[in-house]
Design a protein around this motif. Structure first.
Motif, PDB file in Angstrom:
ATOM      1  N   ILE A 136      34.103  45.827  31.168  1.00  0.00           N
ATOM      2  CA  ILE A 136      33.471  45.471  32.438  1.00  0.00           C
ATOM      3  C   ILE A 136      31.974  45.328  32.183  1.00  0.00           C
TER       4      ILE A 136
ATOM      5  N   THR B 249      28.028  50.728  39.929  1.00  0.00           N
ATOM      6  CA  THR B 249      29.006  50.306  38.925  1.00  0.00           C
ATOM      7  C   THR B 249      29.590  51.495  38.176  1.00  0.00           C
TER       8      THR B 249
ATOM      9  N   LEU C  91      33.603  52.906  37.760  1.00  0.00           N
ATOM     10  CA  LEU C  91      34.267  52.972  36.459  1.00  0.00           C
ATOM     11  C   LEU C  91      34.662  54.398  36.104  1.00  0.00           C
TER      12      LEU C  91
ATOM     13  N   LEU D 284      41.532  45.229  36.137  1.00  0.00           N
ATOM     14  CA  LEU D 284      40.126  45.491  35.800  1.00  0.00           C
ATOM     15  C   LEU D 284      39.230  44.277  36.005  1.00  0.00           C
TER      16      LEU D 284
ATOM     17  N   GLY E 253      35.763  43.390  37.844  1.00  0.00           N
ATOM     18  CA  GLY E 253      34.585  43.996  38.455  1.00  0.00           C
ATOM     19  C   GLY E 253      33.839  43.017  39.341  1.00  0.00           C
TER      20      GLY E 253
ATOM     21  N   LEU F 188      35.705  47.717  41.884  1.00  0.00           N
ATOM     22  CA  LEU F 188      36.589  47.484  40.746  1.00  0.00           C
ATOM     23  C   LEU F 188      38.001  47.230  41.254  1.00  0.00           C
TER      24      LEU F 188
END
Length: 236
Positions: free
Chosen positions: A71, A97, A101, A171, A173, A223
């Motif tokens: 990502i 972010t 994650l 996955l 982003g 995400l």
């Protein structure tokens, strides 16, 4: 501010220390990367902007399979020195972010919020993790865009424009950054690091507040973990 980029090893060490403090797990700068627990790793992207305040970070969930488990995202800080700006850039990334994650690793709501596939505030058909919402600006009401974003979920409003971006099975982003002042607005949506023009135009068309004076910005990160049937949402 002396606009000289900090050495990569200094930036990586700063981020590794912050990650270790946030998670309680060992993260350490090793050469050109940060090595985390298990198969986790983070790489610092090349300086493509010429700004010492800007960082490109590539988070890899599985170093043995980097293509499908990476990502990428960028972050920019501000301050009177380069070091102060980099520290704020790292803080911004960790709160948005990074939070999403890290939540995928913990899956207990300690870092970010989960939205199953049938949640009206989520992304239809996908289990989604929503990172924090950061805001900054200048003048009275500098946080109005941040508060608007807190009160107005973006996922269902951007989903129609993002249908062509779901190009891998998991996955994905989605970073959102927008704000400014009336007549000088910024509205940007990035998907796995690249600008998505359609979603950016959709974001620009929403009714978030445009200040007549001063500045107000907001940033967040979502995400999209994997497609999910609504009936199985509770089992995610």
């Amino acid at each position: 501010m002396d606009d000289v980029r900090l050495p990569d090893e200094v930036v990586l060490d700063k981020l590794a220390r912050r990650l270790s403090a946030a998670t309680g797990d060992p993260w350490a700068a090793r050469g050109s990367m940060i090595k985390g627990p298990g198969t986790l790793g983070i790489f610092l992207g090349e300086d493509h902007t010429g700004s010492a305040k800007h960082l490109d970070l590539n988070f890899v969930f599985n170093l043995d399979r980097p293509v499908e488990t990476s990502i990428s995202d960028c972050t920019t800080g501000f301050g009177s020195t380069v070091e102060e700006a980099v520290d704020r850039a790292i803080e911004m990334w960790l709160g948005t972010t990074g939070a999403a994650l890290l939540e995928l690793l913990r899956r207990d709501g300690s870092f970010a919020a989960h939205f199953p596939a049938d949640d009206p505030d989520g992304f239809p058909g996908w289990h989604t993790i929503h990172g924090g919402i950061s805001g900054w600006g200048a003048g009275e009401g500098h946080d109005v865009v941040q508060h608007w974003l807190i009160d107005n979920p973006l996922l269902p409003r951007l989903a129609p424009a993002l249908h062509d971006a779901l190009d891998r099975g998991s996955l994905i982003g989605v970073k959102v950054f927008f704000g400014g002042r009336a007549g000088r607005e910024t509205a940007e949506v990035r998907v796995n690091g690249g600008v998505h023009e359609g979603a950016s135009l959709a974001l620009a068309g929403l009714d978030w507040p445009r200040k007549q004076d001063g500045l107000s910005y907001a940033r967040t990160f979502m995400l999209l973990v994997h497609p999910q049937e609504p009936a199985t949402a509770a089992n995610a």
